[in-house]
Motif scaffolding. Structure first.
Motif, PDB file in Angstrom:
ATOM      1  N   SER A  25      -1.662   1.739   7.407  1.00 17.58           N
ATOM      2  CA  SER A  25      -1.999   0.353   7.077  1.00 17.58           C
ATOM      3  C   SER A  25      -2.555  -0.384   8.292  1.00 17.58           C
ATOM      4  O   SER A  25      -3.624  -0.999   8.238  1.00 17.58           O
ATOM      5  CB  SER A  25      -0.752  -0.359   6.552  1.00 17.58           C
ATOM      6  OG  SER A  25      -1.001  -1.745   6.387  1.00 17.58           O
ATOM      7  N   TYR A  60      -7.222  -7.108   4.183  1.00 12.30           N
ATOM      8  CA  TYR A  60      -5.944  -7.635   3.686  1.00 12.30           C
ATOM      9  C   TYR A  60      -5.390  -6.772   2.551  1.00 12.30           C
ATOM     10  O   TYR A  60      -4.212  -6.387   2.571  1.00 12.30           O
ATOM     11  CB  TYR A  60      -6.152  -9.070   3.210  1.00 12.30           C
ATOM     12  CG  TYR A  60      -4.940  -9.673   2.539  1.00 12.30           C
ATOM     13  CD1 TYR A  60      -3.873 -10.157   3.291  1.00 12.30           C
ATOM     14  CD2 TYR A  60      -4.866  -9.755   1.154  1.00 12.30           C
ATOM     15  CE1 TYR A  60      -2.763 -10.703   2.673  1.00 12.30           C
ATOM     16  CE2 TYR A  60      -3.762 -10.305   0.528  1.00 12.30           C
ATOM     17  CZ  TYR A  60      -2.717 -10.782   1.293  1.00 12.30           C
ATOM     18  OH  TYR A  60      -1.608 -11.317   0.672  1.00 12.30           O
ATOM     19  N   PHE A  61      -6.235  -6.426   1.589  1.00  9.77           N
ATOM     20  CA  PHE A  61      -5.755  -5.658   0.444  1.00  9.77           C
ATOM     21  C   PHE A  61      -5.426  -4.213   0.823  1.00  9.77           C
ATOM     22  O   PHE A  61      -4.443  -3.646   0.334  1.00  9.77           O
ATOM     23  CB  PHE A  61      -6.790  -5.691  -0.682  1.00  9.77           C
ATOM     24  CG  PHE A  61      -6.776  -6.964  -1.472  1.00  9.77           C
ATOM     25  CD1 PHE A  61      -5.744  -7.241  -2.360  1.00  9.77           C
ATOM     26  CD2 PHE A  61      -7.781  -7.902  -1.327  1.00  9.77           C
ATOM     27  CE1 PHE A  61      -5.728  -8.412  -3.089  1.00  9.77           C
ATOM     28  CE2 PHE A  61      -7.770  -9.087  -2.050  1.00  9.77           C
ATOM     29  CZ  PHE A  61      -6.742  -9.345  -2.937  1.00  9.77           C
ATOM     30  N   SER A  90      -4.426  -3.210   3.783  1.00  7.90           N
ATOM     31  CA  SER A  90      -3.190  -3.258   4.561  1.00  7.90           C
ATOM     32  C   SER A  90      -1.981  -3.357   3.639  1.00  7.90           C
ATOM     33  O   SER A  90      -0.962  -2.690   3.854  1.00  7.90           O
ATOM     34  CB  SER A  90      -3.225  -4.440   5.530  1.00  7.90           C
ATOM     35  OG  SER A  90      -4.272  -4.302   6.453  1.00  7.90           O
ATOM     36  N   ASN A  91      -2.076  -4.187   2.623  1.00  4.29           N
ATOM     37  CA  ASN A  91      -0.958  -4.309   1.677  1.00  4.29           C
ATOM     38  C   ASN A  91      -0.801  -3.060   0.819  1.00  4.29           C
ATOM     39  O   ASN A  91       0.326  -2.681   0.457  1.00  4.29           O
ATOM     40  CB  ASN A  91      -1.162  -5.530   0.777  1.00  4.29           C
ATOM     41  CG  ASN A  91      -0.944  -6.829   1.521  1.00  4.29           C
ATOM     42  OD1 ASN A  91      -0.274  -6.868   2.541  1.00  4.29           O
ATOM     43  ND2 ASN A  91      -1.526  -7.905   1.021  1.00  4.29           N
ATOM     44  N   ARG A  92      -1.917  -2.421   0.509  1.00  2.00           N
ATOM     45  CA  ARG A  92      -1.860  -1.225  -0.347  1.00  2.00           C
ATOM     46  C   ARG A  92      -1.137  -0.080   0.343  1.00  2.00           C
ATOM     47  O   ARG A  92      -0.349   0.647  -0.273  1.00  2.00           O
ATOM     48  CB  ARG A  92      -3.288  -0.811  -0.725  1.00  2.00           C
ATOM     49  CG  ARG A  92      -3.397   0.524  -1.443  1.00  2.00           C
ATOM     50  CD  ARG A  92      -2.706   0.481  -2.798  1.00  2.00           C
ATOM     51  NE  ARG A  92      -2.837   1.748  -3.499  1.00  2.00           N
ATOM     52  CZ  ARG A  92      -2.082   2.811  -3.282  1.00  2.00           C
ATOM     53  NH1 ARG A  92      -1.116   2.764  -2.376  1.00  2.00           N
ATOM     54  NH2 ARG A  92      -2.284   3.925  -3.964  1.00  2.00           N
ATOM     55  N   LYS A  98       0.803  -0.386   3.114  1.00  2.00           N
ATOM     56  CA  LYS A  98       1.863  -0.864   3.999  1.00  2.00           C
ATOM     57  C   LYS A  98       3.170  -0.157   3.678  1.00  2.00           C
ATOM     58  O   LYS A  98       3.583  -0.052   2.522  1.00  2.00           O
ATOM     59  CB  LYS A  98       2.035  -2.379   3.836  1.00  2.00           C
ATOM     60  CG  LYS A  98       2.995  -2.993   4.835  1.00  2.00           C
ATOM     61  CD  LYS A  98       3.010  -4.507   4.694  1.00  2.00           C
ATOM     62  CE  LYS A  98       3.906  -5.142   5.737  1.00  2.00           C
ATOM     63  NZ  LYS A  98       3.914  -6.622   5.626  1.00  2.00           N
ATOM     64  N   LYS A 145       7.334  -0.018   4.426  1.00  7.88           N
ATOM     65  CA  LYS A 145       8.473  -0.831   4.859  1.00  7.88           C
ATOM     66  C   LYS A 145       9.634   0.072   5.172  1.00  7.88           C
ATOM     67  O   LYS A 145       9.953   0.995   4.418  1.00  7.88           O
ATOM     68  CB  LYS A 145       8.857  -1.827   3.764  1.00  7.88           C
ATOM     69  CG  LYS A 145       7.788  -2.883   3.483  1.00  7.88           C
ATOM     70  CD  LYS A 145       8.254  -3.887   2.448  1.00  7.88           C
ATOM     71  CE  LYS A 145       7.185  -4.935   2.181  1.00  7.88           C
ATOM     72  NZ  LYS A 145       7.622  -5.938   1.170  1.00  7.88           N
TER      73      LYS A 145
END
Length: 314
Positions: A221, A303-304, A306-308, A310, A312
């Motif tokens: 990401s 942005y998308f 990175s979120n896709r 990402k 955690k």
């Protein structure tokens, strides 16, 4: 006797001081919040004003030049007697130099991030990282003249390059963007938990395999975001391509030839040769609108993505 009177009246001076202190802190918090809100509002309004002005003048441009002429024509000669307003030669020059730059910045930036994170000793990394990031502080005009006066003459000993060419400009942009890709990728790699590495080592995987099969996928990401941000910077670069790539809008993929990017043309028109309000001057805003939409699309894509991808971790 006085303290007894306070006690008899049910009044505590310490409580009063606490209330006054709390009220003062609340006022300070509100003042700081108001200042920060004002700063944020100024930034938003400034951006909004820039966008409105760009598209307002671009709209005036498209009152005289049709969308078909702008997006379907393959020639860009608005300053010539025979005028053509096809944007594709400028987009071609922008993408050509950007592709060369990213071909340099991605391997160099990613390799430096891997070395500083996985191989370098802490003391060595503490020295090398600021040294690499120092490249980002060099003025872009220096990169441009270095490409023109050193890189191009050096490459012409081996390749048939024009004096102004896309290759030299792209190579220098790649060096310039390397700190951006490397720094963000390094942060992403370091954010991968140590437990993933240790788990891979426990399975008997070598360090190199751990990096490519565990660490880099986990940091994908941040690495992707760094690459897209690097592309955005390359697309918006002005001085390096203005000095080293030339000002000849061509629809070509030959890196040895001179090309013109969108930012180069905007710098050319901003020199003041075209009167304000003229059609030639309005082309500045039309090209600026296209450049704005391209960079906006890249940032939204970053942005998308990175979120896709990402990850955690607890």
């Amino acid at each position: 006797m006085q303290s007894r009177n306070y006690s008899d009246n049910g009044f505590d001076p310490n409580s009063r001081n606490s209330l006054e202190k709390k009220a003062s802190e609340d006022i300070q918090d509100k003042i700081v919040a108001a200042i920060l809100f004002t700063c944020a509002l100024v930034s938003v309004l400034t951006t909004f004003g820039i966008v409105v002005i760009i598209f307002q003048v671009a709209f005036e441009f498209f009152q005289e030049v049709s969308f078909a002429d702008f997006f379907l024509d393959t020639k860009w000669t608005p300053l010539f007697a025979t005028k053509h307003f096809g944007i594709w030669p400028l987009i071609n020059g922008t993408f050509l130099t950007t592709a060369i730059a990213m071909a340099v910045a991605i391997p160099l930036g990613l390799s430096s991030a891997i070395y500083l994170s996985e191989y370098a000793q802490p003391k060595v990394a503490a020295i090398l990282r600021p040294a690499v990031e120092l490249l980002a502080g060099i003025p872009t005009v220096v990169y441009g003249y270095f490409a023109l006066l050193f890189v191009t003459p050096l490459l012409r000993n081996f390749l048939p390059l024009e004096i102004f060419n896309a290759l030299s400009a792209g190579l220098m942009m790649g060096i310039m963007i390397t700190p951006t890709v490397g720094s963000i990728s390094l942060d992403a790699i370091r954010a991968v938990p140590r437990s993933l590495r240790e788990g891979a080592y426990a399975l008997g995987i070598t360090k190199l395999e751990t990096i490519f099969k565990v660490v880099l996928p986990a940091a994908l990401s941040g690495i992707t975001a760094s690459i897209i941000l690097g592309i955005s910077r390359a697309v918006g670069e002005t001085m390096t391509v203005l000095i080293a790539a030339g000002q000849q809008p061509k629809l070509t993929i030959n890196v040895a030839e001179s090309v013109e990017t969108m930012t180069t043309y905007m710098a050319q028109i901003s020199g003041g040769d075209s009167p304000r309000g003229s059609l030639n001057f309005n082309t500045l805003y039309a090209v600026g609108a296209v450049l704005f939409l391209l960079t906006l699309a890249l940032n939204i894509g970053s942005y998308f993505i990175s979120n896709r991808f990402k990850e955690k971790y607890d």
